[in-house]
Design a protein around this motif. Structure first.
Motif, PDB file in Angstrom:
ATOM      1  N   ALA A 233      -0.293  58.693  70.010  1.00  0.00           N
ATOM      2  CA  ALA A 233      -1.361  58.706  69.008  1.00  0.00           C
ATOM      3  C   ALA A 233      -2.080  57.372  68.916  1.00  0.00           C
ATOM      4  O   ALA A 233      -3.260  57.322  68.541  1.00  0.00           O
ATOM      5  N   THR A 234      -1.383  56.281  69.246  1.00  0.00           N
ATOM      6  CA  THR A 234      -2.012  54.959  69.213  1.00  0.00           C
ATOM      7  C   THR A 234      -2.817  54.663  70.468  1.00  0.00           C
ATOM      8  O   THR A 234      -3.379  53.573  70.585  1.00  0.00           O
ATOM      9  N   GLY A 235      -2.846  55.594  71.423  1.00  0.00           N
ATOM     10  CA  GLY A 235      -3.676  55.435  72.599  1.00  0.00           C
ATOM     11  C   GLY A 235      -2.943  55.028  73.856  1.00  0.00           C
ATOM     12  O   GLY A 235      -3.583  54.684  74.857  1.00  0.00           O
ATOM     13  N   ALA A 236      -1.608  55.066  73.863  1.00  0.00           N
ATOM     14  CA  ALA A 236      -0.858  54.691  75.062  1.00  0.00           C
ATOM     15  C   ALA A 236      -1.070  55.730  76.153  1.00  0.00           C
ATOM     16  O   ALA A 236      -1.036  56.944  75.902  1.00  0.00           O
ATOM     17  N   GLY A 237      -1.282  55.266  77.388  1.00  0.00           N
ATOM     18  CA  GLY A 237      -1.488  56.153  78.510  1.00  0.00           C
ATOM     19  C   GLY A 237      -0.192  56.736  79.033  1.00  0.00           C
ATOM     20  O   GLY A 237       0.902  56.322  78.628  1.00  0.00           O
ATOM     21  N   PRO A 238      -0.272  57.716  79.952  1.00  0.00           N
ATOM     22  CA  PRO A 238       0.941  58.336  80.486  1.00  0.00           C
ATOM     23  C   PRO A 238       1.895  57.335  81.148  1.00  0.00           C
ATOM     24  O   PRO A 238       3.103  57.418  80.954  1.00  0.00           O
ATOM     25  N   ALA A 239       1.357  56.387  81.934  1.00  0.00           N
ATOM     26  CA  ALA A 239       2.215  55.418  82.606  1.00  0.00           C
ATOM     27  C   ALA A 239       2.892  54.510  81.596  1.00  0.00           C
ATOM     28  O   ALA A 239       4.095  54.204  81.711  1.00  0.00           O
ATOM     29  N   THR A 240       2.162  54.063  80.580  1.00  0.00           N
ATOM     30  CA  THR A 240       2.748  53.202  79.541  1.00  0.00           C
ATOM     31  C   THR A 240       3.808  53.951  78.759  1.00  0.00           C
ATOM     32  O   THR A 240       4.875  53.408  78.441  1.00  0.00           O
ATOM     33  N   LEU A 241       3.531  55.207  78.428  1.00  0.00           N
ATOM     34  CA  LEU A 241       4.530  56.009  77.710  1.00  0.00           C
ATOM     35  C   LEU A 241       5.822  56.119  78.501  1.00  0.00           C
ATOM     36  O   LEU A 241       6.921  55.951  77.957  1.00  0.00           O
ATOM     37  N   VAL A 243       6.962  54.252  81.181  1.00  0.00           N
ATOM     38  CA  VAL A 243       7.649  53.023  81.566  1.00  0.00           C
ATOM     39  C   VAL A 243       8.167  52.247  80.360  1.00  0.00           C
ATOM     40  O   VAL A 243       9.307  51.769  80.348  1.00  0.00           O
ATOM     41  N   ARG A 244       7.351  52.132  79.314  1.00  0.00           N
ATOM     42  CA  ARG A 244       7.712  51.269  78.193  1.00  0.00           C
ATOM     43  C   ARG A 244       8.489  51.984  77.104  1.00  0.00           C
ATOM     44  O   ARG A 244       9.268  51.343  76.386  1.00  0.00           O
ATOM     45  N   HIS A 245       8.301  53.275  76.937  1.00  0.00           N
ATOM     46  CA  HIS A 245       8.902  53.965  75.796  1.00  0.00           C
ATOM     47  C   HIS A 245       9.971  54.979  76.203  1.00  0.00           C
ATOM     48  O   HIS A 245      11.005  55.079  75.541  1.00  0.00           O
ATOM     49  N   VAL A 246       9.712  55.742  77.263  1.00  0.00           N
ATOM     50  CA  VAL A 246      10.626  56.833  77.605  1.00  0.00           C
ATOM     51  C   VAL A 246      11.802  56.352  78.445  1.00  0.00           C
ATOM     52  O   VAL A 246      12.962  56.615  78.121  1.00  0.00           O
ATOM     53  N   LEU A 247      11.521  55.656  79.545  1.00  0.00           N
ATOM     54  CA  LEU A 247      12.588  55.284  80.475  1.00  0.00           C
ATOM     55  C   LEU A 247      13.683  54.416  79.863  1.00  0.00           C
ATOM     56  O   LEU A 247      14.870  54.645  80.136  1.00  0.00           O
ATOM     57  N   PRO A 248      13.356  53.381  79.048  1.00  0.00           N
ATOM     58  CA  PRO A 248      14.452  52.576  78.482  1.00  0.00           C
ATOM     59  C   PRO A 248      15.462  53.393  77.692  1.00  0.00           C
ATOM     60  O   PRO A 248      16.651  53.059  77.673  1.00  0.00           O
ATOM     61  N   ASN A 249      15.006  54.439  77.025  1.00  0.00           N
ATOM     62  CA  ASN A 249      15.933  55.286  76.272  1.00  0.00           C
ATOM     63  C   ASN A 249      16.586  56.341  77.146  1.00  0.00           C
ATOM     64  O   ASN A 249      17.778  56.635  77.002  1.00  0.00           O
ATOM     65  N   ALA A 250      15.820  56.915  78.065  1.00  0.00           N
ATOM     66  CA  ALA A 250      16.374  57.972  78.914  1.00  0.00           C
ATOM     67  C   ALA A 250      17.420  57.433  79.871  1.00  0.00           C
ATOM     68  O   ALA A 250      18.391  58.123  80.211  1.00  0.00           O
ATOM     69  N   LEU A 251      17.255  56.183  80.330  1.00  0.00           N
ATOM     70  CA  LEU A 251      18.177  55.638  81.319  1.00  0.00           C
ATOM     71  C   LEU A 251      19.530  55.256  80.730  1.00  0.00           C
ATOM     72  O   LEU A 251      20.479  55.013  81.485  1.00  0.00           O
ATOM     73  N   LEU A 252      19.636  55.183  79.398  1.00  0.00           N
ATOM     74  CA  LEU A 252      20.944  54.887  78.807  1.00  0.00           C
ATOM     75  C   LEU A 252      21.949  55.979  79.153  1.00  0.00           C
ATOM     76  O   LEU A 252      23.077  55.699  79.568  1.00  0.00           O
ATOM     77  N   ALA A 253      21.549  57.234  78.987  1.00  0.00           N
ATOM     78  CA  ALA A 253      22.451  58.340  79.336  1.00  0.00           C
ATOM     79  C   ALA A 253      22.635  58.442  80.837  1.00  0.00           C
ATOM     80  O   ALA A 253      23.715  58.817  81.320  1.00  0.00           O
ATOM     81  N   THR A 254      21.599  58.100  81.595  1.00  0.00           N
ATOM     82  CA  THR A 254      21.712  58.154  83.051  1.00  0.00           C
ATOM     83  C   THR A 254      22.711  57.129  83.556  1.00  0.00           C
ATOM     84  O   THR A 254      23.402  57.364  84.556  1.00  0.00           O
ATOM     85  N   THR A 255      22.813  56.002  82.870  1.00  0.00           N
ATOM     86  CA  THR A 255      23.762  54.966  83.276  1.00  0.00           C
ATOM     87  C   THR A 255      25.197  55.468  83.234  1.00  0.00           C
ATOM     88  O   THR A 255      26.026  55.070  84.056  1.00  0.00           O
ATOM     89  N   ALA A 256      25.498  56.345  82.288  1.00  0.00           N
ATOM     90  CA  ALA A 256      26.851  56.908  82.222  1.00  0.00           C
ATOM     91  C   ALA A 256      27.186  57.667  83.495  1.00  0.00           C
ATOM     92  O   ALA A 256      28.290  57.549  84.041  1.00  0.00           O
ATOM     93  N   LEU A 257      26.227  58.456  83.983  1.00  0.00           N
ATOM     94  CA  LEU A 257      26.462  59.202  85.216  1.00  0.00           C
ATOM     95  C   LEU A 257      26.580  58.267  86.409  1.00  0.00           C
ATOM     96  O   LEU A 257      27.404  58.493  87.302  1.00  0.00           O
TER      97      LEU A 257
END
Length: 331
Positions: A233-241, A243-257
């Motif tokens: 909603a603040t105007g972040a593009g798909p790549a910014t969303l 790399v900066r917002h989704v991956l840092p959180n998603a990779l926490l669970a991936t690290t367990a695997l």
């Protein structure tokens, strides 16, 4: 209360902090340490008796055509003529002192032989983990960002099929293509610095489908979170969303695997090592089982169990550092 805090000696504060940290470490490591001790005892006991049901090591040492007198001499030399219970009691006592005896094939201390073969296995596991991450995380992120498009559905289907292919099939195909047909890569160790490529690709190709699916699921779930909607909603593009917002959180669970897969490679890469003649712990274990070299097999199993325990402890520590929610939960 403020005056008491101000008058507390710095040394007492440091000691209290150190004691708190020690208690946290003990709460984390203590239960796992008990588990690994029980695991090693159970596995070693089962392995001790099962190995001795597979054949007579004295006959292998002395040769198939040896006389009964020679066999008796060999059994007496290696203590194989004693009752099985006495051999087991001696084995447990020596194991507690990290003495697994000498190799029946080379005469070298079994633990020294295992520790010498350990670095190549760790090297192969690290290389395969890096290749696995380079393949799986970009593909999983791409799949999870927009999972309903046609090409992504096709990739999901291919990933599901690849997940059921055994590692040795992948290894044989890679050897046939790159070593036999094209002749560009060596299929055994000692190939001029390129011998790591095919075994690491084999392990990565076997492990990547699972990591792709988990990464895609985590990214897809994170894309539906409130903080992503706010960023969009603040105007972040798909790549910014992504790399900066989704991956840092998603990779926490991936690290367990990733941690579980690295621990698997400590114990499950023996077929790959044997296939490519990689001079690691897996190849040593296969050869030791073939020659009924009991001390080396028992030392290998115990070392692998300790390595798996160490990897699990390290992964728990990484989660504590990377995820503030876990730190607050422990507090």
């Amino acid at each position: 209360m403020a005056e008491q805090a101000l008058t507390t000696p710095p040394a007492a504060t440091a000691a209290s902090t150190g004691l708190t940290v020690a208690r946290r470490i003990l709460r984390t490591v203590g239960p796992r340490l008990i588990q690994v001790v029980v695991l090693i005892m159970v596995v070693s006991t089962a392995l001790f008796f099962l190995l001795r049901l597979t054949g007579d090591p004295a006959r292998i040492l002395a040769g198939e055509d040896s006389s009964p007198e020679t066999l008796e001499q060999v059994r007496a030399q290696y203590g194989l003529d004693r009752p099985l219970v006495v051999q087991y009691a001696a084995f447990i006592g020596n194991m507690l002192l990290l003495d697994f005896g000498s190799s029946l094939s080379t005469g070298e201390p079994a633990l020294d032989l295992v520790l010498r073969q350990l670095p190549p296995t760790l090297e192969l596991a690290a290389l395969a983990t890096i290749v696995n991450m380079l393949i799986a995380i970009p593909i999983g992120s791409w799949l999870g960002a927009r999972p309903q498009t046609g090409p992504r559905r096709l990739m999901n289907g291919l990933t599901s099929v690849a997940q059921g292919i055994p590692a040795y099939i992948v290894g044989l195909l890679l050897i046939q293509i790159f070593a036999v047909w094209l002749g560009v890569l060596p299929s055994v160790s000692g190939g001029g610095g390129l011998e790591w490529i095919l075994p690491s690709l084999t392990l990565a190709a076997f492990l990547s489908p699972q990591l792709i699916r988990v990464s895609a699921a985590n990214v897809s779930e994170s894309m539906n979170q409130d903080y992503v909607r706010t960023a969009r909603a603040t105007g972040a593009g798909p790549a910014t969303l992504l790399v900066r917002h989704v991956l840092p959180n998603a990779l926490l669970a991936t690290t367990a695997l990733l941690g579980a897969q690295f621990a698997y490679m400590m114990s499950g890469s023996m077929i790959t090592e044997f296939l490519f003649s990689w001079p690691g712990l897996g190849l040593l274990l296969v050869n030791s089982v073939t020659h009924l070299d009991f001390p080396v097999v028992q030392a290998s199993v115990c070392v692998v169990a300790l390595l798996v325990f160490a990897v699990n402890v390290v992964m728990d520590s990484i989660f504590q550092i990377a995820d503030p929610r876990l730190r607050r939960g422990r507090a």
